[in-house]
Write a protein that holds these residues in place. Structure first.
Motif, PDB file in Angstrom:
ATOM      1  N   ARG A 187     -55.881 -33.336 103.608  1.00  9.31           N
ATOM      2  CA  ARG A 187     -56.483 -34.381 104.449  1.00  9.31           C
ATOM      3  C   ARG A 187     -56.730 -35.656 103.632  1.00  9.31           C
ATOM      4  O   ARG A 187     -56.452 -36.757 104.091  1.00  9.31           O
ATOM      5  CB  ARG A 187     -57.800 -33.861 105.037  1.00  9.31           C
ATOM      6  CG  ARG A 187     -58.471 -34.864 105.965  1.00  9.31           C
ATOM      7  CD  ARG A 187     -59.771 -34.317 106.510  1.00  9.31           C
ATOM      8  NE  ARG A 187     -59.557 -33.196 107.408  1.00  9.31           N
ATOM      9  CZ  ARG A 187     -60.535 -32.526 108.003  1.00  9.31           C
ATOM     10  NH1 ARG A 187     -61.789 -32.851 107.793  1.00  9.31           N
ATOM     11  NH2 ARG A 187     -60.268 -31.526 108.816  1.00  9.31           N
ATOM     12  N   GLY A 188     -57.248 -35.498 102.422  1.00  7.14           N
ATOM     13  CA  GLY A 188     -57.479 -36.645 101.543  1.00  7.14           C
ATOM     14  C   GLY A 188     -56.170 -37.333 101.181  1.00  7.14           C
ATOM     15  O   GLY A 188     -56.082 -38.564 101.144  1.00  7.14           O
ATOM     16  N   ALA A 189     -55.130 -36.521 100.923  1.00 10.49           N
ATOM     17  CA  ALA A 189     -53.819 -37.077 100.564  1.00 10.49           C
ATOM     18  C   ALA A 189     -53.249 -37.915 101.702  1.00 10.49           C
ATOM     19  O   ALA A 189     -52.701 -39.001 101.476  1.00 10.49           O
ATOM     20  CB  ALA A 189     -52.855 -35.952 100.208  1.00 10.49           C
ATOM     21  N   GLU A 190     -53.398 -37.412 102.937  1.00 12.58           N
ATOM     22  CA  GLU A 190     -52.883 -38.166 104.082  1.00 12.58           C
ATOM     23  C   GLU A 190     -53.587 -39.517 104.207  1.00 12.58           C
ATOM     24  O   GLU A 190     -52.949 -40.549 104.413  1.00 12.58           O
ATOM     25  CB  GLU A 190     -53.058 -37.354 105.373  1.00 12.58           C
ATOM     26  CG  GLU A 190     -52.440 -38.051 106.563  1.00 12.58           C
ATOM     27  CD  GLU A 190     -52.332 -37.169 107.801  1.00 12.58           C
ATOM     28  OE1 GLU A 190     -51.726 -37.631 108.778  1.00 12.58           O
ATOM     29  OE2 GLU A 190     -52.845 -36.031 107.797  1.00 12.58           O
ATOM     30  N   ALA A 191     -54.907 -39.529 104.041  1.00 16.09           N
ATOM     31  CA  ALA A 191     -55.672 -40.774 104.128  1.00 16.09           C
ATOM     32  C   ALA A 191     -55.270 -41.742 103.013  1.00 16.09           C
ATOM     33  O   ALA A 191     -55.117 -42.955 103.244  1.00 16.09           O
ATOM     34  CB  ALA A 191     -57.172 -40.470 104.053  1.00 16.09           C
ATOM     35  N   ALA A 192     -55.058 -41.218 101.797  1.00 16.07           N
ATOM     36  CA  ALA A 192     -54.676 -42.064 100.663  1.00 16.07           C
ATOM     37  C   ALA A 192     -53.286 -42.663 100.860  1.00 16.07           C
ATOM     38  O   ALA A 192     -53.047 -43.835 100.549  1.00 16.07           O
ATOM     39  CB  ALA A 192     -54.724 -41.251  99.368  1.00 16.07           C
ATOM     40  N   LEU A 193     -52.362 -41.852 101.365  1.00 13.01           N
ATOM     41  CA  LEU A 193     -50.996 -42.337 101.631  1.00 13.01           C
ATOM     42  C   LEU A 193     -51.016 -43.422 102.708  1.00 13.01           C
ATOM     43  O   LEU A 193     -50.344 -44.444 102.588  1.00 13.01           O
ATOM     44  CB  LEU A 193     -50.084 -41.190 102.043  1.00 13.01           C
ATOM     45  CG  LEU A 193     -49.723 -40.188 100.943  1.00 13.01           C
ATOM     46  CD1 LEU A 193     -49.046 -38.956 101.530  1.00 13.01           C
ATOM     47  CD2 LEU A 193     -48.833 -40.831  99.884  1.00 13.01           C
ATOM     48  N   ARG A 194     -51.820 -43.209 103.744  1.00 12.83           N
ATOM     49  CA  ARG A 194     -51.886 -44.203 104.826  1.00 12.83           C
ATOM     50  C   ARG A 194     -52.544 -45.495 104.355  1.00 12.83           C
ATOM     51  O   ARG A 194     -52.248 -46.572 104.870  1.00 12.83           O
ATOM     52  CB  ARG A 194     -52.626 -43.618 106.040  1.00 12.83           C
ATOM     53  CG  ARG A 194     -51.867 -42.447 106.657  1.00 12.83           C
ATOM     54  CD  ARG A 194     -52.185 -42.199 108.121  1.00 12.83           C
ATOM     55  NE  ARG A 194     -51.539 -40.974 108.618  1.00 12.83           N
ATOM     56  CZ  ARG A 194     -50.246 -40.869 108.929  1.00 12.83           C
ATOM     57  NH1 ARG A 194     -49.434 -41.913 108.794  1.00 12.83           N
ATOM     58  NH2 ARG A 194     -49.750 -39.720 109.373  1.00 12.83           N
TER      59      ARG A 194
END
Length: 312
Positions: free
Chosen positions: A89-96
């Motif tokens: 979930r954190g990775a998705e937010a960081a990528l976005r």
């Protein structure tokens, strides 16, 4: 102004203060103050900055503005903007948000891993695999680093077997991480151990062996960085003013002090691409953003030796 790209660097100093430092102190630095601090770091020639951690704001209110800080930092030319992500979930937010590089902490200590993220080290390798897949889908150019935390020992379980550390780093790279470095999370490492482990890591992973993340808890931070340098490590994490303190040794700084690390390398003739005067000047916006927070560093206190230079 950003750093001068004509200045060749022999090492990469990766500034982790805006993430590792800020999440270790009680106070929350205002977002605008973070921007001013990042500007000063970039002006000094810092080329990689870990600016945020993508975790729930209720757990770490200091990082509630992570997406905003990443969006600001990526507008700076010539800087790799890094974010720590504990899970998918954190990775998705960081990528976005547009981060250039993700760093994922994977603890070699089973006890630390379970206490910290309620997952085993093997579970975390699967999380690395899931994040690597998401990265390939959303932003293939983004680099993914797996930092092996508690690689040199752990306050909960004590000794961490070296075979486990190397095995875990290799598993993370096999799962899709671009590189894997070693972190002295609790400040237990000594130079002999650092040499041995990084020699093994580089033998196992070659060019995928990553950064040395050393702590100065017991005063050995710079010695351990030098030991890693001797073994061929060329990326070092550090924090301006040693920000973050250390819960295990009151009055001792946690992260290696960026200013002292830059001074050591520059004094040796190893180019960092960072201006000594400007990196010391970057303490001013940090101090303004966190009034009363103690800052560490021998070089800023002592000043530069007579005739030390030249600087860009």
């Amino acid at each position: 102004m950003a750093h001068d790209d004509s200045v060749q660097a022999d090492v990469l100093i990766s500034e982790v203060g805006p993430r590792d430092g800020l999440q270790s102190v009680q106070a929350t630095m205002p977002t605008e103050a973070k921007f001013r601090w990042i500007d000063a770091l970039v002006a000094a020639g810092v080329r990689e900055i870990e600016v945020a951690s993508f975790v729930p704001a209720r757990l770490l209110p200091q990082m509630a503005d992570a997406a905003e800080v990443v969006a600001y930092a990526v507008r700076q030319p010539g800087v790799t903007v890094m974010a720590l992500v504990p899970n998918l979930r954190g990775a998705e937010a960081a990528l976005r948000a547009g981060a250039h590089k993700l760093t994922m902490p994977v603890s070699a200590s089973r006890a630390h891993s379970l206490a910290n993220v309620r997952k085993t080290p093997e579970d975390m390798v699967e999380e690395v695999r899931a994040i690597a897949r998401l990265r390939d889908e959303l932003a293939p150019a983004v680099k993914l680093e797996a930092g092996i935390s508690t690689a040199f020992g752990c306050t909960l379980q004590g000794l961490v077997p070296e075979d486990e550390v190397i095995r875990l780093a290799a598993m993370c790279v096999a799962a899709g991480a671009d590189e894997s470095g070693l972190s002295d999370t609790v400040g237990y490492a000594n130079p002999s151990q650092v040499r041995r482990l990084f020699r093994r890591l580089r033998s196992e992973l070659g060019s995928r062996a990553g950064a040395a993340h050393m702590h100065n808890t017991r005063g050995l931070g710079l010695a351990n960085c030098l030991a890693a340098w001797d073994e061929g490590v060329r990326t070092f994490d550090s924090s301006l003013g040693g920000l973050g303190g250390c819960p295990y040794a009151p009055g001792a700084s946690g992260n290696v002090v960026t200013e002292d690390l830059v001074f050591m390398f520059e004094a040796m003739g190893v180019r960092t691409g960072i201006s000594m005067q400007k990196i010391i000047a970057a303490r001013a916006p940090l101090a303004a953003g966190l009034p009363g927070e103690p800052l560490y560093g021998m070089t800023p206190d002592a000043g530069l030796p007579k005739g030390f230079g030249p600087f860009h």
